[in-house]
Write a protein that holds these residues in place. Structure first.
Motif, PDB file in Angstrom:
ATOM      1  N   GLY A  85       0.807  -1.214   0.000  1.00  0.00           N
ATOM      2  CA  GLY A  85       0.000   0.000   0.000  1.00  0.00           C
ATOM      3  C   GLY A  85       0.837   1.259   0.000  1.00  0.00           C
ATOM      4  O   GLY A  85       0.490   2.255  -0.655  1.00  0.00           O
ATOM      5  N   VAL A  86       1.960   1.227   0.713  1.00  0.00           N
ATOM      6  CA  VAL A  86       2.873   2.379   0.698  1.00  0.00           C
ATOM      7  C   VAL A  86       3.411   2.601  -0.714  1.00  0.00           C
ATOM      8  O   VAL A  86       3.503   3.738  -1.192  1.00  0.00           O
ATOM      9  CB  VAL A  86       4.030   2.147   1.695  1.00  0.00           C
ATOM     10  CG1 VAL A  86       5.111   3.218   1.527  1.00  0.00           C
ATOM     11  CG2 VAL A  86       3.503   2.165   3.119  1.00  0.00           C
ATOM     12  N   GLY A  87       3.782   1.514  -1.391  1.00  0.00           N
ATOM     13  CA  GLY A  87       4.270   1.653  -2.758  1.00  0.00           C
ATOM     14  C   GLY A  87       3.216   2.195  -3.698  1.00  0.00           C
ATOM     15  O   GLY A  87       3.500   3.051  -4.543  1.00  0.00           O
ATOM     16  N   LEU A  88       1.975   1.714  -3.565  1.00  0.00           N
ATOM     17  CA  LEU A  88       0.898   2.198  -4.422  1.00  0.00           C
ATOM     18  C   LEU A  88       0.611   3.671  -4.147  1.00  0.00           C
ATOM     19  O   LEU A  88       0.364   4.456  -5.073  1.00  0.00           O
ATOM     20  CB  LEU A  88      -0.356   1.357  -4.194  1.00  0.00           C
ATOM     21  CG  LEU A  88      -1.505   1.545  -5.187  1.00  0.00           C
ATOM     22  CD1 LEU A  88      -1.047   1.229  -6.598  1.00  0.00           C
ATOM     23  CD2 LEU A  88      -2.685   0.662  -4.804  1.00  0.00           C
ATOM     24  N   THR A  89       0.671   4.059  -2.880  1.00  0.00           N
ATOM     25  CA  THR A  89       0.475   5.469  -2.527  1.00  0.00           C
ATOM     26  C   THR A  89       1.574   6.338  -3.118  1.00  0.00           C
ATOM     27  O   THR A  89       1.322   7.459  -3.600  1.00  0.00           O
ATOM     28  CB  THR A  89       0.453   5.630  -1.000  1.00  0.00           C
ATOM     29  OG1 THR A  89      -0.603   4.825  -0.462  1.00  0.00           O
ATOM     30  CG2 THR A  89       0.236   7.086  -0.610  1.00  0.00           C
ATOM     31  N   ALA A  90       2.813   5.821  -3.118  1.00  0.00           N
ATOM     32  CA  ALA A  90       3.926   6.575  -3.705  1.00  0.00           C
ATOM     33  C   ALA A  90       3.704   6.792  -5.196  1.00  0.00           C
ATOM     34  O   ALA A  90       4.012   7.871  -5.727  1.00  0.00           O
ATOM     35  CB  ALA A  90       5.241   5.837  -3.458  1.00  0.00           C
ATOM     36  N   PHE A  91       3.160   5.797  -5.876  1.00  0.00           N
ATOM     37  CA  PHE A  91       2.897   5.961  -7.305  1.00  0.00           C
ATOM     38  C   PHE A  91       1.818   7.006  -7.563  1.00  0.00           C
ATOM     39  O   PHE A  91       1.861   7.698  -8.576  1.00  0.00           O
ATOM     40  CB  PHE A  91       2.487   4.617  -7.911  1.00  0.00           C
ATOM     41  CG  PHE A  91       3.593   3.948  -8.684  1.00  0.00           C
ATOM     42  CD1 PHE A  91       3.771   4.181 -10.032  1.00  0.00           C
ATOM     43  CD2 PHE A  91       4.488   3.109  -8.040  1.00  0.00           C
ATOM     44  CE1 PHE A  91       4.794   3.584 -10.733  1.00  0.00           C
ATOM     45  CE2 PHE A  91       5.514   2.504  -8.723  1.00  0.00           C
ATOM     46  CZ  PHE A  91       5.674   2.740 -10.082  1.00  0.00           C
ATOM     47  N   ARG A  92       0.879   7.133  -6.653  1.00  0.00           N
ATOM     48  CA  ARG A  92      -0.172   8.127  -6.835  1.00  0.00           C
ATOM     49  C   ARG A  92       0.305   9.522  -6.441  1.00  0.00           C
ATOM     50  O   ARG A  92      -0.106  10.511  -7.045  1.00  0.00           O
ATOM     51  CB  ARG A  92      -1.405   7.743  -6.012  1.00  0.00           C
ATOM     52  CG  ARG A  92      -2.057   6.436  -6.454  1.00  0.00           C
ATOM     53  CD  ARG A  92      -3.270   6.100  -5.604  1.00  0.00           C
ATOM     54  NE  ARG A  92      -4.325   7.086  -5.759  1.00  0.00           N
ATOM     55  CZ  ARG A  92      -5.264   7.054  -6.688  1.00  0.00           C
ATOM     56  NH1 ARG A  92      -5.281   6.071  -7.568  1.00  0.00           N
ATOM     57  NH2 ARG A  92      -6.195   7.981  -6.753  1.00  0.00           N
ATOM     58  N   ALA A  93       1.182   9.594  -5.448  1.00  0.00           N
ATOM     59  CA  ALA A  93       1.643  10.898  -4.971  1.00  0.00           C
ATOM     60  C   ALA A  93       2.770  11.456  -5.825  1.00  0.00           C
ATOM     61  O   ALA A  93       2.781  12.661  -6.142  1.00  0.00           O
ATOM     62  CB  ALA A  93       2.098  10.779  -3.512  1.00  0.00           C
ATOM     63  N   ALA A  94       3.753  10.622  -6.193  1.00  0.00           N
ATOM     64  CA  ALA A  94       4.910  11.073  -6.974  1.00  0.00           C
ATOM     65  C   ALA A  94       5.254   9.996  -7.992  1.00  0.00           C
ATOM     66  O   ALA A  94       6.241   9.268  -7.834  1.00  0.00           O
ATOM     67  CB  ALA A  94       6.100  11.367  -6.063  1.00  0.00           C
ATOM     68  N   PRO A  95       4.457   9.872  -9.038  1.00  0.00           N
ATOM     69  CA  PRO A  95       4.646   8.764  -9.976  1.00  0.00           C
ATOM     70  C   PRO A  95       6.003   8.755 -10.667  1.00  0.00           C
ATOM     71  O   PRO A  95       6.545   7.691 -10.951  1.00  0.00           O
ATOM     72  CB  PRO A  95       3.506   8.944 -10.982  1.00  0.00           C
ATOM     73  CG  PRO A  95       3.099  10.378 -10.855  1.00  0.00           C
ATOM     74  CD  PRO A  95       3.335  10.739  -9.431  1.00  0.00           C
ATOM     75  N   ASP A  96       6.560   9.921 -10.934  1.00  0.00           N
ATOM     76  CA  ASP A  96       7.831   9.976 -11.661  1.00  0.00           C
ATOM     77  C   ASP A  96       8.970   9.400 -10.821  1.00  0.00           C
ATOM     78  O   ASP A  96       9.712   8.532 -11.274  1.00  0.00           O
ATOM     79  CB  ASP A  96       8.139  11.425 -12.055  1.00  0.00           C
ATOM     80  CG  ASP A  96       6.967  12.071 -12.776  1.00  0.00           C
ATOM     81  OD1 ASP A  96       6.626  11.590 -13.872  1.00  0.00           O
ATOM     82  OD2 ASP A  96       6.382  13.029 -12.234  1.00  0.00           O
ATOM     83  N   LEU A  97       9.106   9.889  -9.595  1.00  0.00           N
ATOM     84  CA  LEU A  97      10.156   9.369  -8.717  1.00  0.00           C
ATOM     85  C   LEU A  97       9.894   7.909  -8.350  1.00  0.00           C
ATOM     86  O   LEU A  97      10.832   7.113  -8.240  1.00  0.00           O
ATOM     87  CB  LEU A  97      10.251  10.226  -7.454  1.00  0.00           C
ATOM     88  CG  LEU A  97      10.712  11.678  -7.654  1.00  0.00           C
ATOM     89  CD1 LEU A  97      10.687  12.425  -6.325  1.00  0.00           C
ATOM     90  CD2 LEU A  97      12.098  11.713  -8.263  1.00  0.00           C
ATOM     91  N   ALA A  98       8.630   7.567  -8.157  1.00  0.00           N
ATOM     92  CA  ALA A  98       8.294   6.188  -7.812  1.00  0.00           C
ATOM     93  C   ALA A  98       8.669   5.239  -8.947  1.00  0.00           C
ATOM     94  O   ALA A  98       9.184   4.139  -8.696  1.00  0.00           O
ATOM     95  CB  ALA A  98       6.813   6.066  -7.491  1.00  0.00           C
ATOM     96  N   LEU A  99       8.450   5.656 -10.196  1.00  0.00           N
ATOM     97  CA  LEU A  99       8.782   4.791 -11.325  1.00  0.00           C
ATOM     98  C   LEU A  99      10.291   4.603 -11.452  1.00  0.00           C
ATOM     99  O   LEU A  99      10.769   3.488 -11.683  1.00  0.00           O
ATOM    100  CB  LEU A  99       8.215   5.376 -12.615  1.00  0.00           C
ATOM    101  CG  LEU A  99       8.486   4.563 -13.886  1.00  0.00           C
ATOM    102  CD1 LEU A  99       7.924   3.158 -13.757  1.00  0.00           C
ATOM    103  CD2 LEU A  99       7.898   5.266 -15.106  1.00  0.00           C
ATOM    104  N   VAL A 100      11.046   5.684 -11.289  1.00  0.00           N
ATOM    105  CA  VAL A 100      12.505   5.573 -11.345  1.00  0.00           C
ATOM    106  C   VAL A 100      13.007   4.656 -10.227  1.00  0.00           C
ATOM    107  O   VAL A 100      13.876   3.806 -10.441  1.00  0.00           O
ATOM    108  CB  VAL A 100      13.165   6.957 -11.257  1.00  0.00           C
ATOM    109  CG1 VAL A 100      14.680   6.842 -11.142  1.00  0.00           C
ATOM    110  CG2 VAL A 100      12.798   7.792 -12.485  1.00  0.00           C
TER     111      VAL A 100
END
Length: 341
Positions: A107-122
Motif C-alpha cells: 500500500g505504501v508503494g501504491l500510494t507513492a505511485f499516486r503521490a509522486a509517480p515519476d520518482l516512484a517509477l525511477v
C-alpha cells in the motif's frame, strides 16, 4: 592410541554444502531443468527476432501486459515461504504480522505511485535491477548447492539487461510506455544517465562472463550475453513480457517448489507434476485477489484507470514486499541445510 584417547573427529560441512576437498555437489535437477527451459524460451525468441518485425504489431503494450500477468503467480505464495524455511512452525503472531505487513508495504508503494509517480517509477526501475539480478545469482547458487553470496557485477549483469538496455536502445518505444505511467519520468532519465547505465551494465556482463569461465562454469557465461542480445534486438514490450513470464517467474517458481517441504518426496522421486499442482492451488487465491484489485482499478465507475499504468503500479507495489521477502529468503541460505535431492 598409546595414551588411550580416541582420535578427534573432523567436523563435517552441512548437508548440501560445497566441500573444497570433494569439489562442488551435483547440480539440482529441478533448477537445472528450469534454467534450461528459460534459456531455450528466450533463445528461441532471439533466434526468431529477424522474423518478428514482419509478424505484426509486436510493440503493442498488450505483450507486456500479458507477460506481467502470466508471471504474477510467482509471488503469490510469499506468505507461506517463512514457514517453509523455518526449522519449526512459526507462531501465529508471526504469521499474522506477515499478512499485515505485506499488504501494508504494498500500500505504501501504491500510494507513492499516486503521490509522486515519476520518482516512484525511477525507484521501481532501480529496485527491479537489483531484484532481477540477485534472483538469478541466488538461482545459480542454489542450483549448484553453493552459498548464496550475490556479487555486484553479476547482479548488474543479470538485472541490468531487462531494464537498462531497453531504456538506452529503444527510447522511441519505451518512453511512451514510461510517460503513460509517469508523464515526467522520461525527462528524468536523460541521455547521459541512460548511456552511463548501459556502459556499466555492458562492463558487468563482460566481467561476469570472464569470471564464470575462469571458475569453470562456462555455461553460466552465456545467460548474461543472451539477455543483452535479446533486449537489444527484440522490441521491449515483447522482450520484457517474455522475460518476466518465462525467465524470472519460471526460475523463482522452481526455487519455491524446492523450498516447500510438502514437495520433498515427489522431487526426490523425480516427479514435478504434483508439486506444480500443489503450487497452483496455493497461488490461486492470492493471484485472484491481485487480479481483482487490478480489475477494480481499471473498471471502477467514475474512477477508471488506464490498464497499463494501473498494472505497472500494482506490480510495482507488490514488488516491494516481494523483493524484501526474497532477499530475506536468500540470506537464510536454505540450500546449505537441505540434503541433495
Amino acid at each position: 592410541m598409546a595414551d588411550g584417547r580416541a582420535p578427534a573427529r573432523t567436523a563435517r560441512p552441512p548437508s548440501g554444502a560445497t566441500d573444497e576437498a570433494e569439489g562442488p555437489r551435483r547440480p539440482d535437477r529441478l533448477l537445472r531443468c528450469a534454467g534450461t527451459v528459460s534459456q531455450l524460451a528466450l533463445g528461441g525468441l532471439l533466434a526468431l527476432s529477424p522474423l518478428i518485425d514482419a509478424a505484426g504489431p509486436v510493440s503493442s503494450p498488450a505483450f507486456l501486459l500479458a507477460g506481467l500477468l502470466l508471471g504474477l503467480p510467482h509471488g503469490a505464495v510469499d506468505h507461506l515461504v517463512p514457514a517453509w524455511l523455518s526449522a519449526r512452525g512459526r507462531p501465529v503472531s508471526a504469521r499474522v504480522a506477515l499478512l499485515v505487513a505485506y499488504p501494508a508495504v504494498a500500500g505504501v508503494g501504491l500510494t507513492a505511485f499516486r503521490a509522486a509517480p515519476d520518482l516512484a517509477l525511477v525507484g521501481f526501475l532501480i529496485v527491479s535491477v537489483v531484484h532481477f539480478g540477485t534472483a538469478d545469482e541466488a538461482f545459480h547458487a542454489e542450483r549448484d548447492r553453493r552459498p548464496i553470496r550475490p556479487r555486484v557485477a553479476a547482479v548488474l549483469a543479470y538485472g541490468g539487461p531487462p531494464v537498462v538496455v531497453p531504456l538506452a536502445l529503444w527510447r522511441d518505444q519505451v518512453d511512451p510506455l514510461l510517460a503513460a505511467v509517469a508523464p515526467r519520468a522520461p525527462a528524468l532519465l536523460t541521455v547521459e544517465v541512460r548511456t552511463l547505465a548501459l556502459a556499466t551494465v555492458l562492463c558487468a556482463v563482460a566481467a561476469t562472463a570472464i569470471r564464470e569461465v575462469r571458475a569453470g562454469r562456462v555455461r553460466d557465461a552465456v545467460p548474461p550475453a543472451l539477455l543483452t542480445a535479446l533486449f537489444s534486438t527484440v522490441p521491449p514490450a515483447l522482450a520484457i513480457g517474455a522475460y518476466f513470464a518465462a525467465w524470472h517467474s519460471c526460475r523463482h517458481v522452481a526455487r519455491l517448489l524446492r523450498h516447500d517441504p510438502g514437495n520433498a518426496a515427489d522431487l526426490e522421486a523425480g516427479r514435478v507434476g504434483p508439486p506444480l499442482r500443489r503450487f497452483a492451488r496455493q497461488a490461486a487465491a492470492p493471484t485472484a485477489v491481485a487480479v481483482a484489485a487490478l480489475l477494480a482499478l481499471v473498471t471502477w465507475p467514475g474512477h477508471r484507470a488506464d490498464p497499463l499504468p494501473a498494472t505497472v503500479a500494482v506490480l510495482a507495489a507488490l514488488t516491494l514486499p516481494h523483493a524484501a521477502l526474497v532477499a530475506w529468503t536468500d540470506r537464510r541460505e536454505p540450500v546449505l541445510r537441505r540434503p541433495a535431492g
